[in-house]
Design a protein around this motif. Structure first.
Motif, PDB file in Angstrom:
ATOM      1  N   ALA A  53       0.657  -1.119  -0.023  1.00 57.40           N
ATOM      2  CA  ALA A  53       0.066   0.013   0.062  1.00 57.40           C
ATOM      3  C   ALA A  53       0.789   1.091  -0.160  1.00 57.40           C
ATOM      4  CB  ALA A  53      -0.757   0.027   1.161  1.00 57.40           C
ATOM      5  N   ILE A  54       1.855   1.332   0.738  1.00 57.06           N
ATOM      6  CA  ILE A  54       2.915   2.400   0.613  1.00 57.06           C
ATOM      7  C   ILE A  54       3.420   2.684  -0.628  1.00 57.06           C
ATOM      8  CG2 ILE A  54       5.400   3.119   1.514  1.00 57.06           C
ATOM      9  CD1 ILE A  54       4.462   1.839   4.238  1.00 57.06           C
ATOM     10  N   ALA A  55       3.957   1.366  -1.088  1.00 54.61           N
ATOM     11  CA  ALA A  55       4.532   1.517  -2.373  1.00 54.61           C
ATOM     12  C   ALA A  55       3.697   2.117  -3.594  1.00 54.61           C
ATOM     13  CB  ALA A  55       5.204   0.472  -3.090  1.00 54.61           C
ATOM     14  N   ARG A  56       2.340   1.753  -3.682  1.00 54.14           N
ATOM     15  CA  ARG A  56       1.048   2.133  -4.410  1.00 54.14           C
ATOM     16  C   ARG A  56       0.847   3.402  -4.426  1.00 54.14           C
ATOM     17  NH1 ARG A  56      -1.871  -2.193  -3.847  1.00 54.14           N
ATOM     18  NH2 ARG A  56      -2.901  -1.071  -1.888  1.00 54.14           N
ATOM     19  N   SER A  57       0.894   3.821  -2.844  1.00 57.94           N
ATOM     20  CA  SER A  57       0.407   5.224  -2.727  1.00 57.94           C
ATOM     21  C   SER A  57       1.575   6.216  -3.173  1.00 57.94           C
ATOM     22  CB  SER A  57       0.065   5.665  -1.283  1.00 57.94           C
ATOM     23  OG  SER A  57      -1.160   4.640  -1.021  1.00 57.94           O
ATOM     24  N   LEU A  58       2.591   6.097  -2.935  1.00 57.10           N
ATOM     25  CA  LEU A  58       3.933   6.800  -3.251  1.00 57.10           C
ATOM     26  C   LEU A  58       3.882   6.940  -4.797  1.00 57.10           C
ATOM     27  CD1 LEU A  58       6.793   5.664  -0.793  1.00 57.10           C
ATOM     28  CD2 LEU A  58       5.336   7.668  -0.778  1.00 57.10           C
ATOM     29  N   GLU A  59       3.539   5.919  -5.420  1.00 56.24           N
ATOM     30  CA  GLU A  59       3.439   6.043  -6.899  1.00 56.24           C
ATOM     31  C   GLU A  59       2.543   7.076  -7.216  1.00 56.24           C
ATOM     32  OE1 GLU A  59       4.912   6.149 -10.308  1.00 56.24           O
ATOM     33  OE2 GLU A  59       5.760   5.066  -8.921  1.00 56.24           O
ATOM     34  N   PHE A  60       1.420   7.018  -6.654  1.00 56.69           N
ATOM     35  CA  PHE A  60       0.386   8.070  -7.005  1.00 56.69           C
ATOM     36  C   PHE A  60       0.820   9.646  -6.495  1.00 56.69           C
ATOM     37  CE2 PHE A  60      -2.907   4.668  -6.649  1.00 56.69           C
ATOM     38  CZ  PHE A  60      -2.911   4.508  -7.597  1.00 56.69           C
ATOM     39  N   CYS A  61       1.360   9.875  -5.433  1.00 53.53           N
ATOM     40  CA  CYS A  61       2.447  10.994  -5.081  1.00 53.53           C
ATOM     41  C   CYS A  61       3.329  11.511  -6.161  1.00 53.53           C
ATOM     42  CB  CYS A  61       3.155  10.765  -3.520  1.00 53.53           C
ATOM     43  SG  CYS A  61       1.881  10.669  -2.207  1.00 53.53           S
ATOM     44  N   ARG A  62       3.773  10.697  -6.687  1.00 51.18           N
ATOM     45  CA  ARG A  62       4.709  11.064  -7.863  1.00 51.18           C
ATOM     46  C   ARG A  62       3.777  11.431  -8.987  1.00 51.18           C
ATOM     47  NH1 ARG A  62       7.066   6.285  -6.312  1.00 51.18           N
ATOM     48  NH2 ARG A  62       9.136   6.496  -5.220  1.00 51.18           N
ATOM     49  N   GLU A  63       2.823  10.877  -9.374  1.00 52.13           N
ATOM     50  CA  GLU A  63       1.920  11.233 -10.393  1.00 52.13           C
ATOM     51  C   GLU A  63       1.156  12.624 -10.103  1.00 52.13           C
ATOM     52  OE1 GLU A  63      -2.491  10.407 -12.522  1.00 52.13           O
ATOM     53  OE2 GLU A  63      -1.728   9.050 -10.858  1.00 52.13           O
ATOM     54  N   TYR A  64       0.833  13.171  -8.905  1.00 55.25           N
ATOM     55  CA  TYR A  64       0.319  14.213  -8.537  1.00 55.25           C
ATOM     56  C   TYR A  64       1.535  15.372  -8.293  1.00 55.25           C
ATOM     57  CZ  TYR A  64      -4.187  11.976  -6.876  1.00 55.25           C
ATOM     58  OH  TYR A  64      -5.043  11.400  -6.739  1.00 55.25           O
ATOM     59  N   ARG A  65       2.700  15.086  -8.164  1.00 53.14           N
ATOM     60  CA  ARG A  65       3.705  16.017  -8.219  1.00 53.14           C
ATOM     61  C   ARG A  65       3.757  16.566  -9.503  1.00 53.14           C
ATOM     62  NH1 ARG A  65       5.397  20.148  -5.461  1.00 53.14           N
ATOM     63  NH2 ARG A  65       4.984  20.922  -7.191  1.00 53.14           N
ATOM     64  N   ARG A  66       3.785  15.579 -10.507  1.00 48.38           N
ATOM     65  CA  ARG A  66       4.076  15.861 -12.067  1.00 48.38           C
ATOM     66  C   ARG A  66       2.871  16.836 -12.479  1.00 48.38           C
ATOM     67  NH1 ARG A  66       5.611  10.343 -12.212  1.00 48.38           N
ATOM     68  NH2 ARG A  66       3.490   9.594 -13.007  1.00 48.38           N
ATOM     69  N   VAL A  67       1.665  16.418 -11.995  1.00 48.01           N
ATOM     70  CA  VAL A  67       0.365  17.199 -12.165  1.00 48.01           C
ATOM     71  C   VAL A  67       0.355  18.529 -11.762  1.00 48.01           C
ATOM     72  CG1 VAL A  67      -2.135  17.425 -12.098  1.00 48.01           C
ATOM     73  CG2 VAL A  67      -1.050  15.076 -12.689  1.00 48.01           C
TER      74      VAL A  67
END
Length: 312
Positions: A53-67
């Motif tokens: 869950a941590i790894a999956r959510s950190l990937e979403f954080c990376r996506e949000y940083r790009r956006v």
């Protein structure tokens, strides 16, 4: 001459989802994204966030940083709720996420979460002004109850029942058995009696549902193949409609739910438990109607920040 607009971002890290809202200086939504990090998966039993869950959510954080970079966001606020309040290893997510997002994560208390939910509803549904109602925000790990006389908050509490928590605690079958659904209802009723029993919550007034379970219920009712925030906000559901929807959804397998218009595939496993919480809340409060509001705590914080900037 082109007028430069200021954009601010609000990220809401919940037990089930990570939400990104970007608004301009006129409080118009530029971006409104939802991703299912499921940080609360297994948390009720283990007390810890899983590595997956941590790894999956950190990937979403990376996506949000790009956006946020694409939209040249100038200000970022990040809040986290029940999963971060509860997990013994919350720092394993918070530290890397702050580094990725370039912002501090504020782990807010249940009372603060309740206040933000009230602000978002009060600013969104003007027809409620001056009359009593109760905002009920069913999340993945907790549910907030906020009572108002129509002018100010009169009572607010966070109760440790949520769609993910109730599903994981009680549902072992697909679809859930009658005994499992009865166990969810009994658990929710016991928690509400313990936490709301001695508090001044009005009965017989509208219940305002916010967050993902409520908006999914509205989307199911409208059979939306594509989500429409404007269509969802203000939708009214009678207790009988909520009961009928619970019976329909709880009687379907997860695969069958994924084919029901209005249910995101990622929410299909826990949605029955979420609807059950609303059904029990309506019964407890004797609410004659549930009114859905798309704008949850991310909007409450956006409104609050805008008011601070304007000196209000």
């Amino acid at each position: 001459m082109q007028v430069k607009t200021t954009k601010r971002a609000i990220i809401d890290i919940g037990t089930n989802t990570l939400l990104l809202l970007i608004v301009d200086d006129q409080m118009r939504a530029v971006v409104d994204l939802c991703r299912f990090g499921r940080l609360g998966k297994g948390l009720d039993a283990s007390g810890r966030l899983s590595a997956e869950a941590i790894a999956r959510s950190l990937e979403f954080c990376r996506e949000y940083r790009r956006v946020m970079d694409e939209h040249r966001v100038s200000r970022v606020r990040v809040i986290a709720t029940q999963a971060m309040r509860e997990a013994a290893n919350a720092a394993d997510f918070v530290g890397p996420a702050e580094h990725i997002l370039g912002a501090t994560i504020e782990v807010i208390a249940g009372k603060r979460e309740a206040d933000l939910a009230f602000v978002s509803v009060a600013r969104t549904i003007s027809e409620l002004a001056g009359q009593p109602y109760v905002v009920v925000d069913v999340g993945g790990g907790s549910t907030e109850f906020i009572a108002t006389d129509g002018h100010a908050v009169t009572a607010a509490i966070s109760v440790p029942v949520g769609a993910v928590r109730m599903h994981e605690r009680h549902v072992k079958s697909d679809p859930p058995t009658a005994a499992e659904l009865a166990a969810i209802a009994a658990d929710v009723d016991a928690q509400l009696e313990r936490d709301l029993g001695g508090r001044a919550y009005p009965r017989g007034v509208p219940l305002i549902g916010t967050a993902g379970t409520a908006t999914t219920m509205a989307a199911i009712h409208l059979a939306l193949r594509a989500y429409d925030a404007d269509a969802v906000t203000g939708l009214r559901l009678a207790p009988a409609a909520v009961a009928a929807q619970l019976a329909r959804v709880a009687g379907a397998t997860v695969a069958e739910r994924q084919a029901i218009a209005g249910i995101p595939p990622e929410r299909a496993d826990v949605i029955a438990a979420g609807i059950a919480i609303y059904a029990r809340a309506m019964a407890r409060l004797e609410a004659p109607v549930m009114i859905v509001c798309d704008r949850g705590i991310r909007w409450g914080l956006a409104y609050e920040d805008a008011d601070a900037d304007a000196g209000r």
